[in-house]
Design a protein around this motif. Structure first.
Motif, PDB file in Angstrom:
ATOM      1  N   ILE A   1       0.847  -1.189   0.000  1.00  0.00           N
ATOM      2  CA  ILE A   1       0.000   0.000   0.000  1.00  0.00           C
ATOM      3  C   ILE A   1       0.883   1.240   0.000  1.00  0.00           C
ATOM      4  N   SER A   2       0.376   2.302  -0.588  1.00  0.00           N
ATOM      5  CA  SER A   2       1.197   3.492  -0.766  1.00  0.00           C
ATOM      6  C   SER A   2       0.570   4.740  -0.158  1.00  0.00           C
ATOM      7  N   ALA A   3      -0.571   4.603   0.470  1.00  0.00           N
ATOM      8  CA  ALA A   3      -1.236   5.756   1.080  1.00  0.00           C
ATOM      9  C   ALA A   3      -1.821   5.353   2.429  1.00  0.00           C
ATOM     10  N   ILE A   4      -1.821   6.301   3.336  1.00  0.00           N
ATOM     11  CA  ILE A   4      -2.370   6.046   4.668  1.00  0.00           C
ATOM     12  C   ILE A   4      -3.836   5.623   4.562  1.00  0.00           C
ATOM     13  N   SER A   5      -4.571   6.257   3.661  1.00  0.00           N
ATOM     14  CA  SER A   5      -5.991   5.946   3.522  1.00  0.00           C
ATOM     15  C   SER A   5      -6.229   4.493   3.116  1.00  0.00           C
ATOM     16  N   GLU A   6      -5.256   3.890   2.427  1.00  0.00           N
ATOM     17  CA  GLU A   6      -5.401   2.485   2.034  1.00  0.00           C
ATOM     18  C   GLU A   6      -5.170   1.534   3.212  1.00  0.00           C
ATOM     19  N   ALA A   7      -4.362   1.987   4.159  1.00  0.00           N
ATOM     20  CA  ALA A   7      -3.968   1.094   5.263  1.00  0.00           C
ATOM     21  C   ALA A   7      -5.166   0.615   6.057  1.00  0.00           C
ATOM     22  N   VAL A   8      -6.160   1.504   6.258  1.00  0.00           N
ATOM     23  CA  VAL A   8      -7.306   1.126   7.083  1.00  0.00           C
ATOM     24  C   VAL A   8      -8.102  -0.020   6.472  1.00  0.00           C
ATOM     25  N   LEU A   9      -8.057  -0.146   5.144  1.00  0.00           N
ATOM     26  CA  LEU A   9      -8.796  -1.219   4.480  1.00  0.00           C
ATOM     27  C   LEU A   9      -8.233  -2.580   4.863  1.00  0.00           C
ATOM     28  N   PHE A  10      -6.938  -2.622   5.181  1.00  0.00           N
ATOM     29  CA  PHE A  10      -6.295  -3.879   5.546  1.00  0.00           C
ATOM     30  C   PHE A  10      -6.224  -4.066   7.062  1.00  0.00           C
ATOM     31  N   LEU A  11      -6.005  -2.973   7.778  1.00  0.00           N
ATOM     32  CA  LEU A  11      -5.683  -3.099   9.202  1.00  0.00           C
ATOM     33  C   LEU A  11      -6.776  -2.645  10.150  1.00  0.00           C
ATOM     34  N   GLY A  12      -7.644  -1.763   9.695  1.00  0.00           N
ATOM     35  CA  GLY A  12      -8.649  -1.213  10.593  1.00  0.00           C
ATOM     36  C   GLY A  12      -8.172   0.096  11.189  1.00  0.00           C
ATOM     37  N   LEU A  13      -9.110   0.947  11.538  1.00  0.00           N
ATOM     38  CA  LEU A  13      -8.798   2.296  11.999  1.00  0.00           C
ATOM     39  C   LEU A  13      -7.985   2.289  13.288  1.00  0.00           C
ATOM     40  N   ASP A  14      -8.346   1.433  14.238  1.00  0.00           N
ATOM     41  CA  ASP A  14      -7.653   1.415  15.533  1.00  0.00           C
ATOM     42  C   ASP A  14      -6.183   1.056  15.377  1.00  0.00           C
ATOM     43  N   GLU A  15      -5.886   0.051  14.540  1.00  0.00           N
ATOM     44  CA  GLU A  15      -4.498  -0.361  14.352  1.00  0.00           C
ATOM     45  C   GLU A  15      -3.692   0.735  13.667  1.00  0.00           C
ATOM     46  N   VAL A  16      -4.300   1.398  12.693  1.00  0.00           N
ATOM     47  CA  VAL A  16      -3.605   2.481  11.989  1.00  0.00           C
ATOM     48  C   VAL A  16      -3.341   3.647  12.941  1.00  0.00           C
ATOM     49  N   LYS A  17      -4.326   3.961  13.784  1.00  0.00           N
ATOM     50  CA  LYS A  17      -4.117   5.028  14.770  1.00  0.00           C
ATOM     51  C   LYS A  17      -2.950   4.703  15.686  1.00  0.00           C
ATOM     52  N   LYS A  18      -2.876   3.442  16.108  1.00  0.00           N
ATOM     53  CA  LYS A  18      -1.808   3.028  17.014  1.00  0.00           C
ATOM     54  C   LYS A  18      -0.441   3.194  16.355  1.00  0.00           C
ATOM     55  N   ILE A  19      -0.337   2.769  15.094  1.00  0.00           N
ATOM     56  CA  ILE A  19       0.925   2.891  14.365  1.00  0.00           C
ATOM     57  C   ILE A  19       1.282   4.360  14.162  1.00  0.00           C
TER      58      ILE A  19
END
Length: 662
Positions: free
Chosen positions: A77-95
C-alpha cells in the motif's frame, strides 16, 4: 483536574529545565492532535491520514511499518488511507501515534546523552504489554492502554533534552542505589519524570486518565477519588512497566529496583492473567517492529542474563517504600539503629517475621517479642512465633487469646488498628497476663491490604520494666513495614508462580522447563544417570479451533495437560512448550522405560478422545510423541530436545497417533 494531578507549577518547571516555554517544540502540536483523533469515536481515516501526511518522515515510517512482514499484506500500500482497508482504523491510529512519538520526540533532539534505543524499546514493550493486559482483564478500550504505555515515560526525554542536571550522568549513578530511581530524580533533578510528564500532558490537553497514568505509574493512588475503570487503567500501566523491567526491557541500560503498588493486586486479579501469553505478545510485536526503529531485540542468552540481573536487583526491594510515613522515618533523628529502617531483603514470610522480631528486641530492648496471628474463624489470636533475648522459643506456641465478645485491649487494638498497652484493667486481660507471666504487654497491629492480620506483642518478662508510651509511634512504623513486607512477599510469590507456569494449562512454561532440564542434564553428565525427554503434539489441533472454536481448543489443551500430570511421576517435569506442543522431562528414565511411558500417554489420550467423540463429532483426539534419551555424546540439553523434536516430526509424518524414539 489540577487538584487530582497535583501538578508542579510553572516556576517549578523553570527551576529544573533550561527552557522557559511550556511546550517541547515539534512534538506537542502533532501529538496532541493525534491523541484527540485517537480518542474521538467519530474520527475517520481521512482525518488521521490528513494529519500524518503533513509530515513526510512520519508518513514514511507509518507506511514502512504497515508494509512490513509483520502484517503480511498481499499487496503493497502506498497511502495512509489504504492502510485502514487492511488493518482497521484502531491499528492504523496506534501505528501513527507510535511513529509520531518516535519521530517528533524520541528521534529528534541531541543524541549525546541517554541512549534513546533503550528508551524507545521500553516504551514499545510497555505499550504492547499494557494492551495485552487490558485485553486479558476485559478492560473496555485496550487501545487507550497502549497509548498510556507508550507515553508513560516521556518525561524522561524532557529531562534528557532540557534538564539543568545532566540526565545521562544522573542515570549512571542513580541505578547504583537500592531505592526507586524516580525518587532519586526528585532529589537530584528537582522533579520526577512522572510529574514532568503529567505537567506537559495536562498542558497539551491529554485525556485525564492518560495524565493520571503518567503521573501515578510509580506511586500510590488509592487516595484518588476514581471510578473502578480509571483505577484499573492506572494499574494496567503500573503492571506493564513492572513486567517490562523484570524482563530486562528497561528504559536505560541498567536494572532498576521496582515495587508494585498494592493497588495493582487490589484492582487486578493477577492469578487469572495468562502472563506467558502476555509476554509472548510483547515479544512478537517488538521482534517485528525492531528494525523500523533501528534497535536489536536481545538474544535468548542476553534475555536470560537480563532476567537474572532483574531478579537479583528486585530481591533488594525496600518493602517500606510505599509507607505513607516513609519520609518521616528517614527525616527523624532518633536513637534507633539501622535495623529498624533497613529494608526487608527477604521475600520469604518466615524470614521477614524473624527479622522483625530481632530488630524490635535489639532496638527497643524488650525481653520478649512475639507474633499473634488472627485466626478469624475461631475469633482468637494465637502465638505463632516468639523471640526471647537468648533466642527463639516455643514456650508460648500453644497460647491463644479469645476475641469473642470480650471488649478488652486486644479487641480495641484489632478494631482501631492502634497500639494498646494491656495492663489487666479490662475483662479477660488479667488472665492473659498471668498466663504470659507479665504485668504489662504492648500489642501493635500489622495489616495486609488494610486488614489486620495479626499483632506484634512485646513485654519485659525478665526485667519487669514499665512500658513507655513514647515507643508507640516508632513501633507502629515497624509494624507498618512488616505488613507491607508481607504484602510484597505474597505478591512476589504469586508473580513468581505465574512467571513459571502456563496460564492456560497450569503446567510449567517453556522457560521454566528449560531451566529444570538444564539442571537434569548437568546431573546426568556428572552422575551418569539416565535422562529422557518426550515431546508431545496434538494431532490436527487446528481443526479443533476451526470446527468448534478456540474455547474447544483451549479445553483440549487443558484436558491433555491434566492427563500428562496424572500419568507422570513427581520427579518428572511436565510443561507446555508452545501452542499445542508439550514436553516431559523424564528424570532417571532410560530409553525402554521412556518408550513405555510414551505408549501409556498415547493410549490414555486416545481413550480420552473416545470419551469426547460426541462433543467433537468427526474429529478424534490423538497425540504423536517423539522420544530422545541422554547419551555420552549428547552435547547439551538443546541437543536432547532437538532429537526429541526430530522423533516427533517422524511420528507426525508417519501418521497420527504414533510414538517414535530417536
Amino acid at each position: 483536574m489540577d487538584n487530582i494531578l497535583s501538578l508542579p507549577s510553572d516556576s517549578d518547571i523553570k527551576k529544573v529545565l533550561k527552557r522557559n516555554d511550556k511546550e517541547l517544540p515539534g512534538f506537542a502540536q502533532v501529538m496532541a492532535k493525534m491523541l484527540t483523533l485517537c480518542n474521538d469515536p467519530d474520527a475517520t481515516i481521512g482525518d488521521v491520514a490528513k494529519l500524518v501526511e503533513t509530515d513526510p518522515s512520519i508518513t514514511a515510517k507509518v507506511l514502512g511499518i504497515v508494509n512490513s512482514a509483520f502484517f503480511n499484506l498481499r499487496s503493497r500500500i502506498s497511502a495512509i488511507s489504504e492502510a485502514v482497508l487492511f488493518l482497521g482504523l484502531d491499528e492504523v491510529k496506534k501505528i501513527c501515534l507510535g511513529a509520531t512519538f518516535f519521530e517528533k520526540m524520541v528521534k529528534s533532539g541531541p543524541q549525546k546523552q541517554v541512549d534513546r534505543t533503550f528508551f524507545w524499546r521500553h516504551c514499545l514493550c510497555v505499550a504492547s504489554l499494557s494492551q495485552a493486559l487490558a485485553a486479558e482483564i476485559g478492560y473496555p478500550t485496550p487501545e487507550d492502554a497502549y497509548t498510556a504505555g507508550l507515553l508513560h515515560d516521556f518525561g524522561k526525554i524532557a529531562l534528557d533534552r532540557f534538564g539543568r542536571v545532566n540526565y545521562a550522568v544522573f542515570c549512571k549513578n542513580a541505578f547504583n542505589c537500592t531505592g526507586p530511581s524516580v525518587e532519586a530524580e526528585r532529589d537530584v533533578m528537582g522533579i520526577g519524570h512522572d510529574d514532568l510528564g503529567a505537567y506537559y500532558g495536562h498542558r497539551w490537553g491529554f485525556p485525564q486518565k492518560l495524565s493520571l497514568a503518567i503521573q501515578y505509574h510509580h506511586r500510590r493512588f488509592n487516595h484518588l477519588d476514581l471510578c473502578k475503570e480509571d483505577m484499573q487503567f492506572i494499574c494496567i500501566v503500573c503492571l506493564a512497566d513492572f513486567l517490562a523491567w523484570t524482563q530486562g526491557m528497561g528504559s536505560v541500560d541498567a536494572i532498576a529496583p521496582l515495587s508494585l503498588q498494592p493497588e495493582v493486586e487490589q484492582n487486578i486479579q493477577l492469578d487469572r492473567i495468562n502472563f506467558e501469553a502476555v509476554i509472548q505478545k510483547m515479544d512478537e510485536e517488538i521482534e517485528n517492529t525492531a528494525k523500523f526503529y533501528e534497535f536489536k531485540f536481545p538474544s535468548s542468552d542476553q534475555y536470560r542474563a537480563n532476567l537474572l540481573k532483574a531478579n537479583l536487583k528486585l530481591s533488594s526491594i525496600n518493602s517500606a517504600y510505599f509507607s505513607p510515613k516513609q519520609k518521616e522515618i528517614h527525616q527523624k533523628k532518633h536513637s534507633m539503629t539501622a535495623s529498624i529502617t533497613a529494608p526487608h531483603c527477604s521475600l520469604e514470610p518466615e524470614k521477614i517475621l524473624s527479622a522483625t522480631l530481632k530488630a524490635i528486641c535489639q532496638d527497643f530492648g524488650f525481653d520478649r517479642v512475639y507474633i499473634l496471628r488472627a485466626i478469624s474463624p475461631l475469633r482468637r489470636l494465637q502465638v505463632v512465633k516468639c523471640l526471647q533475648q537468648d533466642g527463639f522459643s516455643n514456650h508460648l506456641a500453644s497460647h491463644y487469646i479469645s476475641t469473642d465478645k470480650v471488649d478488652n485491649g486486644f479487641l480495641q487494638c484489632l478494631r482501631n488498628k492502634e497500639p494498646v498497652v494491656i495492663n489487666g484493667t479490662l475483662p479477660g486481660e488479667k488472665e492473659v497476663l498471668e498466663r504470659f507471666s507479665v504485668f504489662q504487654m504492648l500489642v501493635v497491629p500489622f495489616c495486609s491490604h488494610d486488614k489486620v492480620i495479626g499483632l506484634l506483642g512485646m513485654d519485659y518478662a525478665v526485667s519487669g520494666k514499665k512500658i513507655e508510651p513514647g515507643l508507640f509511634s516508632s513501633i507502629a512504623l515497624v509494624a507498618n513495614e512488616l505488613g507491607l513486607a508481607l504484602e510484597n512477599a505474597s505478591a512476589y510469590k504469586k508473580a513468581k508462580s505465574a512467571s513459571l507456569h502456563d496460564g492456560l494449562t497450569g503446567l510449567l512454561n517453556r522457560m521454566a522447563v528449560d531451566d529444570l532440564l538444564k539442571e537434569s542434564f548437568i546431573k546426568a553428565v556428572s552422575e551418569d544417570t539416565p535422562l529422557s525427554v518426550a515431546m508431545i503434539d496434538v494431532d490436527f489441533f487446528k481443526k479443533f479451533n476451526d470446527m468448534f472454536g478456540h474455547q474447544a481448543g483451549d479445553s483440549v489443551l487443558k484436558l491433555i495437560a491434566k492427563a500428562l500430570k496424572k500419568m507422570s511421576r513427581p520427579t518428572d517435569y511436565v510443561g507446555r512448550y508452545g501452542g499445542e506442543e508439550f514436553i516431559v522431562v523424564l528424570n532417571n528414565t532410560d530409553p525402554p522405560k521412556a518408550g513405555v511411558y510414551a505408549e501409556r500417554i498415547r493410549k490414555e489420550i486416545e481413550r480420552l478422545g473416545h470419551l469426547l467423540s460426541d462433543r467433537f463429532p468427526g474429529l478424534g483426539l490423538t497425540v504423536s510423541i517423539g522420544i530422545s534419551s541422554f547419551e555420552h555424546d549428547t552435547k547439551n540439553k538443546q541437543a536432547l530436545v532437538s532429537k526429541a523434536d526430530e522423533a516427533l516430526y517422524k511420528a507426525k509424518k508417519a501418521g497420527r497417533n504414533r510414538v517414535v524414539s530417536q
